[in-house]
Design a protein around this motif. Structure first.
Motif, short mmCIF file in Angstrom:
data_model
loop_
_atom_site.label_atom_id
_atom_site.label_comp_id
_atom_site.label_asym_id
_atom_site.label_seq_id
_atom_site.Cartn_x
_atom_site.Cartn_y
_atom_site.Cartn_z
N GLY A 198 0.83 -1.20 -0.08
CA GLY A 198 -0.13 -0.09 -0.09
C GLY A 198 1.00 1.24 -0.04
N SER A 199 1.87 1.12 -0.71
CA SER A 199 2.70 2.44 -0.70
C SER A 199 2.09 3.63 -1.59
CB SER A 199 4.03 2.42 -1.14
OG SER A 199 4.32 1.98 -2.59
N ASN A 200 1.21 3.19 -2.44
CA ASN A 200 0.39 4.13 -3.35
C ASN A 200 -0.61 4.45 -2.66
OD1 ASN A 200 1.36 4.47 -6.45
ND2 ASN A 200 1.72 2.13 -5.99
C1 GRF Z 1 2.97 -1.03 -7.76
O1 GRF Z 1 4.21 -1.26 -8.25
C2 GRF Z 1 1.99 -0.68 -8.71
O2 GRF Z 1 2.64 -0.09 -9.97
C3 GRF Z 1 1.71 -2.16 -9.21
O3 GRF Z 1 1.53 -2.93 -7.88
C4 GRF Z 1 2.61 -2.27 -6.98
C5 GRF Z 1 1.76 -1.92 -6.03
O4 GRF Z 1 2.64 -1.33 -4.80
N1 GRF Z 1 0.38 -2.03 -9.82
P1 GRF Z 1 1.91 -0.86 -3.32
O5 GRF Z 1 0.88 -1.89 -2.67
O6 GRF Z 1 1.13 0.36 -3.93
O7 GRF Z 1 3.24 -0.24 -2.53
#
Ligand code: GRF
Length: 223
Positions: free
Chosen positions: A17-19
């Motif tokens: 969930g870093s995004n």
């Molecule tokens: C990211 O690399 C995104 O581009 C892909 O999955 C990964 C998710 O990372 N769809 P996070 O869980 O948001 O850290």
């Protein structure tokens, strides 16, 4: 005083969930003028759920392993997502392929980020594939979700150089930095009503964006 209704955002995750964190931060800083009303994960116990809880956002786990098939999982997921009356659904590391019925239900109000310069390398292991191909640049693309896996109309993309001593992990790290800039920016535009899916093209102020999305370098100064 009149109560303003902020766009309602539901985020779907599977992992760290870093995004998601970049959205939480952008909402807190009012870069995104919207409200994250729910975070839903198909995996229990993941870091992304902790991040949401820490930010006071309601969470829910819908474990795909509890369902007989993809259709029934997606139907249950769609019902829960819709119950939150979202203006926008964000796939943020949500590692399930969605059925056409789900995609159709949320078309025009669902985005994803993919860690490659689409249309290159849809699917998994994007960084290793870019390295194996000897590419000199890599990146990430935010796109509207349509039927095509990792292939819907592109909104914004960011490029990074591939360095001589890169491996998939170092490259991923460099791309992640860009992901956390471009995805909140796309969400900001959508919440402002500047960005929409029109006739299967991502449009800003009603005008189609380039087929590979807005290049981030040129928008960095015009936020
Ligand atoms: C990211 O690399 C995104 O581009 C892909 O999955 C990964 C998710 O990372 N769809 P996070 O869980 O948001 O850290």
């Amino acid at each position: 005083m009149q109560k303003t209704h902020l766009p309602r955002i539901v985020v779907l995750i599977s992992g760290k969930g870093s995004n998601l964190q970049s959205f939480i931060d952008a909402v807190q800083m009012r870069v995104i003028e919207g409200e994250i009303v729910a975070v839903i994960s198909n995996n229990p116990g993941v870091l992304g759920l902790e991040r949401a809880e820490k930010a006071g956002i309601p969470t829910q786990v819908i474990n795909h392993r509890d369902f007989a098939d993809r259709e029934s999982f997606d139907a249950a997921l769609a019902e829960v997502v819709e119950s939150h009356r979202p203006n926008l659904v964000l796939l943020a590391g949500f590692m399930r392929i969605l059925t056409p019925a789900f995609v159709e239900q949320f078309e025009g109000r669902m985005m994803n980020i993919h860690p490659s310069l689409l249309p290159n390398y849809p699917g998994l292991h994007t960084h290793q594939r870019a390295l194996d191909a000897g590419d000199s640049i890599a990146g990430a693309t935010v796109h509207f979700v349509t039927h095509e896996l990792d292939g819907g109309p592109a909104i914004i993309r960011a490029e990074v150089p591939i360095l001589a001593d890169d491996d998939a992990a170092t490259l991923a790290e460099r791309v992640f930095e860009q992901e956390h800039l471009i995805y909140p920016l796309a969400v900001r535009w959508f919440c402002q009503g500047r960005l929409a899916l029109i006739n299967n093209r991502a449009c800003m102020f009603g005008r189609p964006l380039p087929p590979t999305g807005h290049p981030f370098s040129t928008v960095a100064r015009e936020r």
